[in-house]
Design an enzyme around this catalytic site. Structure first.
Site, PDB file in Angstrom:
ATOM      1  N   ASP A  30       0.870  -0.908  -0.138  1.00 57.78           N
ATOM      2  CA  ASP A  30      -0.278   0.021   0.000  1.00 57.78           C
ATOM      3  C   ASP A  30       1.062   1.187  -0.219  1.00 57.78           C
ATOM      4  OD1 ASP A  30      -3.408  -0.139   1.290  1.00 57.78           O
ATOM      5  OD2 ASP A  30      -1.681   2.557   0.842  1.00 57.78           O
ATOM      6  N   ILE A  31       0.445   2.021  -0.819  1.00 58.54           N
ATOM      7  CA  ILE A  31       0.982   3.755  -0.792  1.00 58.54           C
ATOM      8  C   ILE A  31       1.013   3.957   0.159  1.00 58.54           C
ATOM      9  CG2 ILE A  31      -0.421   4.946  -1.317  1.00 58.54           C
ATOM     10  CD1 ILE A  31       1.439   5.127  -3.799  1.00 58.54           C
ATOM     11  N   GLY A  92     -15.626   2.483   3.368  1.00 55.36           N
ATOM     12  CA  GLY A  92     -14.759   3.739   3.052  1.00 55.36           C
ATOM     13  C   GLY A  92     -14.113   3.036   1.902  1.00 55.36           C
ATOM     14  N   GLN A  93     -14.802   2.786   0.880  1.00 55.66           N
ATOM     15  CA  GLN A  93     -13.563   1.934  -0.006  1.00 55.66           C
ATOM     16  C   GLN A  93     -13.143   3.130  -0.986  1.00 55.66           C
ATOM     17  OE1 GLN A  93     -16.034  -0.815  -2.848  1.00 55.66           O
ATOM     18  NE2 GLN A  93     -14.233  -1.318  -3.518  1.00 55.66           N
ATOM     19  N   SER A  94     -12.174   3.204  -1.896  1.00 59.19           N
ATOM     20  CA  SER A  94     -12.265   5.296  -2.243  1.00 59.19           C
ATOM     21  C   SER A  94     -11.667   4.240  -3.524  1.00 59.19           C
ATOM     22  CB  SER A  94     -10.586   4.975  -1.037  1.00 59.19           C
ATOM     23  OG  SER A  94      -9.076   4.745  -1.280  1.00 59.19           O
ATOM     24  N   HIS A  99     -10.159  -4.988  -3.170  1.00 56.64           N
ATOM     25  CA  HIS A  99      -8.770  -5.394  -3.113  1.00 56.64           C
ATOM     26  C   HIS A  99      -8.958  -6.288  -1.346  1.00 56.64           C
ATOM     27  CE1 HIS A  99     -10.429  -1.362  -2.698  1.00 56.64           C
ATOM     28  NE2 HIS A  99      -8.879  -1.059  -1.827  1.00 56.64           N
ATOM     29  N   HIS A 101      -6.762  -5.655   2.423  1.00 57.89           N
ATOM     30  CA  HIS A 101      -6.000  -5.019   2.944  1.00 57.89           C
ATOM     31  C   HIS A 101      -5.254  -6.521   3.735  1.00 57.89           C
ATOM     32  CE1 HIS A 101      -6.654  -0.709   2.199  1.00 57.89           C
ATOM     33  NE2 HIS A 101      -7.450  -0.871   1.905  1.00 57.89           N
TER      34      HIS A 101
END
Ligand code: DGP
Length: 113
Positions: A30-31, A92-94, A99, A101
């Site tokens: 993750d960034i 809270g899916q952006s 995906h 986490h």
């Protein structure tokens, strides 16, 4: 999907820090990591969220969870880890490409915010 960020990562149009890959799935860091280990696991094929993925090929759904487990093992998360599938606006899916986490490397608190 032309405009999907994670499809562009799959297509290698956008670079990522890759952890694991096979024909169907990709795991990458993750960034904006929220734990010492924070890896995203995605199917290469585009599904908007977990509800769409599970309406499709069931072997892809089980393969997804197997790949998540392989990723955690590779990251040596022997003391445990958390799998989060943020779904929809309340979840809270952006990024609208399913995906998981995979979070670990420290004790995680509960409940989430
Ligand atoms: P979510 O909020 O559950 O949809 O999670 C999306 C995650 O994607 C978020 O933790 C940050 C991560 N992310 C967003 N853009 C990029 C990117 O370009 N590269 C990587 N590696 N991660 C990204």
């Amino acid at each position: 999907m032309n405009d999907c960020l994670f499809c562009k990562i799959v297509a290698k149009e956008i670079p990522c820090n890759e952890v694991l890959e096979n024909d169907d799935f990709l795991a990458f860091r993750d960034i904006d990591p929220q734990a010492p280990v924070h890896v995203l696991v995605i199917p290469k094929k585009h599904f908007e969220d977990i509800t769409e993925l599970t309406q499709g090929d069931s072997s892809l759904t089980s393969g997804f969870m197997e790949f998540v487990s392989q990723t955690a093992k590779l990251e040596k998360l022997d003391k445990g880890f958390r799998i989060v599938l943020n779904t929809g606006p309340d979840g809270g899916q952006s990024v609208q490409h399913v995906h998981a986490h995979v979070l670990g490397g420290r004790g995680l608190t509960w409940p989430p915010g």
